[in-house]
Design an enzyme around this catalytic site. Structure first.
Site, mmCIF file in Angstrom:
data_model
loop_
_atom_site.group_PDB
_atom_site.id
_atom_site.type_symbol
_atom_site.label_atom_id
_atom_site.label_comp_id
_atom_site.label_asym_id
_atom_site.label_seq_id
_atom_site.Cartn_x
_atom_site.Cartn_y
_atom_site.Cartn_z
ATOM 1 C CD GLU A 184 10.450 -34.704 73.520
ATOM 2 O OE1 GLU A 184 11.181 -34.241 74.391
ATOM 3 O OE2 GLU A 184 9.671 -33.998 72.833
ATOM 4 C CG HIS A 196 11.999 -18.604 79.083
ATOM 5 N ND1 HIS A 196 12.185 -18.570 80.437
ATOM 6 C CD2 HIS A 196 11.835 -19.910 78.764
ATOM 7 C CE1 HIS A 196 12.130 -19.805 80.929
ATOM 8 N NE2 HIS A 196 11.910 -20.645 79.923
ATOM 9 N NE ARG A 252 18.927 -24.137 83.550
ATOM 10 C CZ ARG A 252 18.838 -23.665 84.794
ATOM 11 N NH1 ARG A 252 19.913 -23.369 85.476
ATOM 12 N NH2 ARG A 252 17.663 -23.494 85.374
ATOM 13 C CD GLU A 307 18.010 -28.530 78.821
ATOM 14 O OE1 GLU A 307 19.220 -28.470 78.496
ATOM 15 O OE2 GLU A 307 17.385 -27.569 79.296
ATOM 16 C CG HIS A 343 14.322 -21.385 76.479
ATOM 17 N ND1 HIS A 343 14.884 -22.423 77.204
ATOM 18 C CD2 HIS A 343 13.556 -21.969 75.548
ATOM 19 C CE1 HIS A 343 14.446 -23.573 76.715
ATOM 20 N NE2 HIS A 343 13.646 -23.329 75.698
ATOM 21 C CG ASP A 356 15.047 -32.309 77.571
ATOM 22 O OD1 ASP A 356 14.176 -31.579 78.078
ATOM 23 O OD2 ASP A 356 15.611 -32.028 76.496
HETATM 24 C C1 UD1 Z 1 13.500 -25.276 81.834
HETATM 25 C C2 UD1 Z 1 14.169 -26.590 81.502
HETATM 26 C C3 UD1 Z 1 14.488 -26.676 80.023
HETATM 27 C C4 UD1 Z 1 13.286 -26.369 79.161
HETATM 28 C C5 UD1 Z 1 12.675 -25.035 79.588
HETATM 29 C C6 UD1 Z 1 11.408 -24.777 78.851
HETATM 30 C C7 UD1 Z 1 15.639 -27.576 83.193
HETATM 31 C C8 UD1 Z 1 16.962 -27.529 83.842
HETATM 32 N N1 UD1 Z 1 15.419 -26.679 82.222
HETATM 33 O O1 UD1 Z 1 14.474 -24.263 81.594
HETATM 34 O O2 UD1 Z 1 14.953 -27.977 79.723
HETATM 35 O O3 UD1 Z 1 13.700 -26.281 77.832
HETATM 36 O O4 UD1 Z 1 12.382 -25.085 81.005
HETATM 37 O O5 UD1 Z 1 11.042 -23.448 78.946
HETATM 38 O O6 UD1 Z 1 14.801 -28.362 83.550
HETATM 39 N N2 UD1 Z 1 10.612 -18.403 85.433
HETATM 40 C C9 UD1 Z 1 9.544 -17.630 85.862
HETATM 41 N N3 UD1 Z 1 8.268 -18.051 85.530
HETATM 42 C C10 UD1 Z 1 8.026 -19.160 84.812
HETATM 43 C C11 UD1 Z 1 9.121 -19.932 84.364
HETATM 44 C C12 UD1 Z 1 10.399 -19.540 84.707
HETATM 45 O O7 UD1 Z 1 9.714 -16.622 86.526
HETATM 46 O O8 UD1 Z 1 6.859 -19.483 84.541
HETATM 47 C C13 UD1 Z 1 11.977 -17.960 85.797
HETATM 48 C C14 UD1 Z 1 12.343 -18.232 87.262
HETATM 49 O O9 UD1 Z 1 13.150 -17.193 87.738
HETATM 50 C C15 UD1 Z 1 13.178 -19.513 87.160
HETATM 51 C C16 UD1 Z 1 13.887 -19.284 85.843
HETATM 52 O O10 UD1 Z 1 12.923 -18.676 85.004
HETATM 53 O O11 UD1 Z 1 14.073 -19.675 88.251
HETATM 54 C C17 UD1 Z 1 14.453 -20.530 85.198
HETATM 55 O O12 UD1 Z 1 13.490 -21.573 85.140
HETATM 56 P P1 UD1 Z 1 14.020 -23.107 85.018
HETATM 57 O O13 UD1 Z 1 12.850 -24.001 84.913
HETATM 58 O O14 UD1 Z 1 15.011 -23.387 86.098
HETATM 59 O O15 UD1 Z 1 14.868 -23.085 83.691
HETATM 60 P P2 UD1 Z 1 14.418 -22.824 82.214
HETATM 61 O O16 UD1 Z 1 15.533 -22.099 81.572
HETATM 62 O O17 UD1 Z 1 13.052 -22.278 82.184
HETATM 63 N N1 UDP Z 2 5.360 -21.766 73.417
HETATM 64 C C1 UDP Z 2 4.234 -21.143 73.939
HETATM 65 N N2 UDP Z 2 4.257 -19.781 74.104
HETATM 66 C C2 UDP Z 2 5.346 -19.028 73.804
HETATM 67 C C3 UDP Z 2 6.498 -19.687 73.298
HETATM 68 C C4 UDP Z 2 6.471 -21.059 73.123
HETATM 69 O O1 UDP Z 2 3.226 -21.788 74.221
HETATM 70 O O2 UDP Z 2 5.297 -17.807 73.983
HETATM 71 C C5 UDP Z 2 5.329 -23.234 73.241
HETATM 72 C C6 UDP Z 2 5.866 -23.785 71.948
HETATM 73 O O3 UDP Z 2 4.870 -23.846 70.953
HETATM 74 C C7 UDP Z 2 6.355 -25.184 72.331
HETATM 75 C C8 UDP Z 2 6.744 -24.998 73.771
HETATM 76 O O4 UDP Z 2 6.176 -23.773 74.223
HETATM 77 O O5 UDP Z 2 5.319 -26.142 72.287
HETATM 78 C C9 UDP Z 2 8.237 -24.968 73.875
HETATM 79 O O6 UDP Z 2 8.612 -24.547 75.134
HETATM 80 P P1 UDP Z 2 10.069 -24.031 75.448
HETATM 81 O O7 UDP Z 2 10.675 -23.447 74.227
HETATM 82 O O8 UDP Z 2 9.930 -23.187 76.658
HETATM 83 O O9 UDP Z 2 10.805 -25.381 75.884
HETATM 84 P P2 UDP Z 2 11.631 -26.491 75.085
HETATM 85 O O10 UDP Z 2 10.747 -27.107 74.069
HETATM 86 O O11 UDP Z 2 12.840 -25.819 74.524
HETATM 87 O O12 UDP Z 2 12.019 -27.454 76.159
#
Ligand code: UD1
Ligand code: UDP
Length: 380
Positions: A121, A247, A216, A135, A214, A99
């Site tokens: 999924e 995160h 949003r 999502e 984490h 999602d």
């Molecule tokens: C995204 C997904 C969310 C998912 C989550 C898993 C969308 C809109 N959101 O949310 O559905 O649950 O990933 O974690 O698709 N960043 C880093 N390094 C990284 C990852 C993120 O610096 O490796 C920082 C960056 O500043 C980035 C911000 O996190 O702009 C947000 O990342 P983004 O993928 O937009 O949103 P998430 O909240 O991570």
């Molecule tokens: N996870 C990981 N390292 C961490 C925290 C979570 O590998 O420090 C794994 C967790 O086991 C799960 C996945 O990341 O499989 C979930 O990711 P996240 O919570 O970022 O996204 P969501 O599932 O909410 O989309």
């Protein structure tokens, strides 16, 4: 030699990578098919951790992540980045998961290139437009664009049927996260993070509360409030220790470190970098209970027998709440701390929740997905 049909897996974030890794592995075991990997790198470091662990080398890496990225811009950049490679590749189908904005934009990009879409999924719903945001709507949009719908549970399949998806296009497979979890959990796991191993040794003997946050829609006040609830619990229960792998999102980590950073002595509180999936999965196995707003963690915890407090107002994963293995506490500090207080004081409740069982899969979801796809491609 006859050319093999080529599939393209497209993903961008940590959870998509974890959940598609078993599918890619199962596809690669089929000599009659070819599978390519394209990453948007919507996440960078957190994606790379998973690519390394599962030894996945993408053929295409759009390297799109920007600090503080916003949804319209991210969506546009994914569409623009995927178009030339889809045009050049013309894969037989594109595989997306879940999602995220990458999943939605990749499905739309495939449609614009007249390429079929398989959705792993599919069918999870809260029926609440803004929760989780974005999502819930991303996942619905993928449903509209997809040709194959791999639903993890019967309830998810029922959601799809109710929305008019033809029954023959829906396949109940279990969630591939359980396949991934089984690939990395071991009783004799040695933690790769030395800092984690050292902290676990220092915290030994305490009840371990494992937390991830984490979402949003909770950025800001709600997140701070949840952290204050956790702080109260640390103060009330001196036999606990709390670990929260942060995160990478700076907006999330600032609130958490400001509110929770000084809540207990270092041997009782660890705010660490995101853990490698193998370390995180095995840490879940060591936890007394888990508090999360994550999607994937809600699916993993029950298969490790860990009671779960979901720090959200809604969940698209109602199966474990219905079985009694998780409490949907709400995204409020008082609600989260109250749920934790009950679990930490009521042994019978704890035992019931820990024994609720796992509704999300048997570790063979990827195999089922690949069987459906090969049958569709080769007609057998
Ligand atoms: C995204 C997904 C969310 C998912 C989550 C898993 C969308 C809109 N959101 O949310 O559905 O649950 O990933 O974690 O698709 N960043 C880093 N390094 C990284 C990852 C993120 O610096 O490796 C920082 C960056 O500043 C980035 C911000 O996190 O702009 C947000 O990342 P983004 O993928 O937009 O949103 P998430 O909240 O991570
Ligand atoms: N996870 C990981 N390292 C961490 C925290 C979570 O590998 O420090 C794994 C967790 O086991 C799960 C996945 O990341 O499989 C979930 O990711 P996240 O919570 O970022 O996204 P969501 O599932 O909410 O989309």
């Amino acid at each position: 030699m006859k050319e093999r049909p080529r599939l393209l897996a497209v993903f961008g974030t940590r959870p998509e990578a974890i959940k598609l890794a078993p599918v890619i592995r199962a596809l690669r075991a089929r000599p009659e098919l070819e599978v390519g990997v394209a990453v948007t790198a919507q996440h960078r470091e957190m994606l790379d951790q998973v690519l390394d662990l599962f030894d996945l080398t993408p053929e295409y890496d759009l390297d799109l992540m920007q600090t503080g990225q916003e949804l319209p811009d991210l969506t546009g950049r994914i569409l623009g980045g995927l178009q030339p490679l889809l045009r050049a590749e013309q894969p037989r189908l594109v595989l997306v998961q879940g999602d995220t904005t990458t999943a939605f934009a990749a499905a739309l990009a495939a449609f614009y290139s007249r390429v079929s879409v398989a959705h792993v999924e599919a069918g999870l719903r809260t029926e609440s437009k803004y929760s989780p945001w974005p999502e819930e709507i991303n996942r619905r949009l993928v449903t509209v664009l997809a040709d194959w719908h791999f639903a993890p549970t019967e309830a998810a399949a029922a959601n799809l049927r109710r929305e008019g998806v033809p029954a023959g296009r829906i396949h109940v497979t279990g969630n591939t996260v359980i396949d991934a979890l089984r690939m990395v959990t071991r009783p004799d796991h040695r933690f790769r993070s030395e800092a984690l191993a050292a902290w676990l040794a220092a915290a030994a003997g305490r009840r371990l509360l494992l937390v991830t946050l984490h979402r949003r829609e909770n950025w800001g006040a709600a997140l701070g409030d949840i952290c204050r609830g956790l702080r109260d619990i640390l103060a009330e229960f001196p036999d606990t220790a709390l670990i929260l792998p942060l995160h990478k999102n700076p907006a999330v980590r600032a609130v958490i470190t400001d509110t929770l950073g000084a809540a207990a002595a270092p041997e009782r509180l660890c705010l660490c970098e995101p853990l490698d999936y193998a370390d995180f999965a095995n840490l879940m196995g060591r936890a007394y209970l888990i508090v999360t707003d994550s999607g994937g963690v809600q699916e993993e915890a029950p298969s490790l027998g860990k009671p779960l407090v979901v720090a959200r107002d809604t969940t698209e994963r109602p199966e474990i709440v219905a079985r009694g293995g998780a409490v949907l506490a709400g995204a409020g500090g008082a609600a989260v701390s109250e749920a934790l207080r009950r679990l930490l004081t009521d042994d019978a409740l704890y035992a019931r929740m820990a024994g609720a069982g796992n509704p999300y899969g048997d570790g063979r979801a990827a195999e089922r997905i690949v069987s459906v796809l090969t049958a569709a491609i080769f007609g057998h």
